[in-house]
Design a protein around this motif. Structure first.
Motif, PDB file in Angstrom:
ATOM      1  N   UNK A 102      -4.860  19.097   3.939  1.00 32.28           N
ATOM      2  CA  UNK A 102      -4.375  18.319   2.804  1.00 32.28           C
ATOM      3  C   UNK A 102      -3.781  16.971   3.224  1.00 32.28           C
ATOM      4  N   UNK A 103      -4.442  16.333   4.169  1.00 33.52           N
ATOM      5  CA  UNK A 103      -4.075  14.981   4.588  1.00 33.52           C
ATOM      6  C   UNK A 103      -4.830  14.032   3.658  1.00 33.52           C
ATOM      7  N   UNK A 104      -4.118  13.417   2.727  1.00 34.00           N
ATOM      8  CA  UNK A 104      -4.738  12.603   1.691  1.00 34.00           C
ATOM      9  C   UNK A 104      -4.308  11.143   1.820  1.00 34.00           C
ATOM     10  N   UNK A 105      -5.184  10.223   1.432  1.00 28.72           N
ATOM     11  CA  UNK A 105      -4.806   8.814   1.488  1.00 28.72           C
ATOM     12  C   UNK A 105      -3.827   8.475   0.365  1.00 28.72           C
ATOM     13  N   UNK A 106      -2.986   7.510   0.617  1.00 28.37           N
ATOM     14  CA  UNK A 106      -2.118   6.991  -0.435  1.00 28.37           C
ATOM     15  C   UNK A 106      -2.809   5.768  -1.005  1.00 28.37           C
ATOM     16  N   UNK A 107      -2.822   5.671  -2.324  1.00 26.97           N
ATOM     17  CA  UNK A 107      -3.535   4.568  -2.966  1.00 26.97           C
ATOM     18  C   UNK A 107      -2.610   3.798  -3.891  1.00 26.97           C
ATOM     19  N   UNK A 108      -3.009   2.588  -4.173  1.00 26.59           N
ATOM     20  CA  UNK A 108      -2.345   1.762  -5.174  1.00 26.59           C
ATOM     21  C   UNK A 108      -3.439   1.252  -6.103  1.00 26.59           C
ATOM     22  N   UNK A 109      -3.344   1.609  -7.378  1.00 32.74           N
ATOM     23  CA  UNK A 109      -4.336   1.176  -8.353  1.00 32.74           C
ATOM     24  C   UNK A 109      -3.970  -0.229  -8.816  1.00 32.74           C
ATOM     25  N   UNK A 110      -4.950  -1.133  -8.733  1.00 31.48           N
ATOM     26  CA  UNK A 110      -4.725  -2.516  -9.137  1.00 31.48           C
ATOM     27  C   UNK A 110      -5.744  -2.919 -10.194  1.00 31.48           C
ATOM     28  N   UNK A 111      -5.406  -3.960 -10.936  1.00 31.84           N
ATOM     29  CA  UNK A 111      -6.339  -4.519 -11.912  1.00 31.84           C
ATOM     30  C   UNK A 111      -7.267  -5.480 -11.186  1.00 31.84           C
ATOM     31  N   UNK A 112      -8.434  -5.721 -11.782  1.00 33.44           N
ATOM     32  CA  UNK A 112      -9.427  -6.590 -11.162  1.00 33.44           C
ATOM     33  C   UNK A 112      -8.846  -7.964 -10.841  1.00 33.44           C
ATOM     34  N   UNK A 113      -7.969  -8.466 -11.676  1.00 33.54           N
ATOM     35  CA  UNK A 113      -7.401  -9.797 -11.460  1.00 33.54           C
ATOM     36  C   UNK A 113      -6.450  -9.859 -10.257  1.00 33.54           C
ATOM     37  N   UNK A 114      -6.090  -8.715  -9.704  1.00 38.34           N
ATOM     38  CA  UNK A 114      -5.187  -8.668  -8.552  1.00 38.34           C
ATOM     39  C   UNK A 114      -5.925  -8.590  -7.215  1.00 38.34           C
ATOM     40  N   UNK A 115      -7.255  -8.667  -7.245  1.00 43.45           N
ATOM     41  CA  UNK A 115      -8.048  -8.496  -6.029  1.00 43.45           C
ATOM     42  C   UNK A 115      -7.687  -9.537  -4.974  1.00 43.45           C
ATOM     43  N   UNK A 116      -7.576 -10.794  -5.346  1.00 40.97           N
ATOM     44  CA  UNK A 116      -7.272 -11.831  -4.357  1.00 40.97           C
ATOM     45  C   UNK A 116      -5.910 -11.607  -3.711  1.00 40.97           C
ATOM     46  N   UNK A 117      -4.928 -11.218  -4.498  1.00 36.88           N
ATOM     47  CA  UNK A 117      -3.596 -10.936  -3.958  1.00 36.88           C
ATOM     48  C   UNK A 117      -3.649  -9.727  -3.010  1.00 36.88           C
ATOM     49  N   UNK A 118      -4.385  -8.697  -3.410  1.00 37.10           N
ATOM     50  CA  UNK A 118      -4.523  -7.508  -2.570  1.00 37.10           C
ATOM     51  C   UNK A 118      -5.199  -7.861  -1.249  1.00 37.10           C
ATOM     52  N   UNK A 119      -6.264  -8.658  -1.317  1.00 37.23           N
ATOM     53  CA  UNK A 119      -6.972  -9.044  -0.093  1.00 37.23           C
ATOM     54  C   UNK A 119      -6.063  -9.842   0.829  1.00 37.23           C
ATOM     55  N   UNK A 120      -5.252 -10.736   0.255  1.00 32.64           N
ATOM     56  CA  UNK A 120      -4.297 -11.507   1.067  1.00 32.64           C
ATOM     57  C   UNK A 120      -3.331 -10.553   1.776  1.00 32.64           C
ATOM     58  N   UNK A 121      -2.877  -9.521   1.080  1.00 30.03           N
ATOM     59  CA  UNK A 121      -1.979  -8.539   1.701  1.00 30.03           C
ATOM     60  C   UNK A 121      -2.672  -7.813   2.849  1.00 30.03           C
TER      61      UNK A 121
END
Length: 51
Positions: free
Chosen positions: A15-34
């Motif tokens: 039961x080793x599961x990934x942790x996720x953060x759900x983002x909106x499509x408009x947040x893709x550039x910010x997520x990629x920068x992170x």
């Protein structure tokens, strides 16, 4: 690959599961920068309903 499948099986069995953060499509550039800046703490998942 056999090694990859072994890791996937180990994670499933223990039961080793990934942790996720759900983002909106408009947040893709910010997520990629992170990701590039090594500030991402979770795997980003884009909410398809926001497209």
């Amino acid at each position: 690959m056999q090694e990859t499948q072994e890791v996937v099986n180990y994670c499933a069995d223990n039961k080793v599961l990934p942790q996720i953060q759900i983002i909106k499509a408009e947040q893709v550039n910010e997520a990629w920068k992170n990701v590039v800046d090594k500030k991402a703490r979770y795997r980003y998942v884009i909410d398809a309903s926001s497209i």
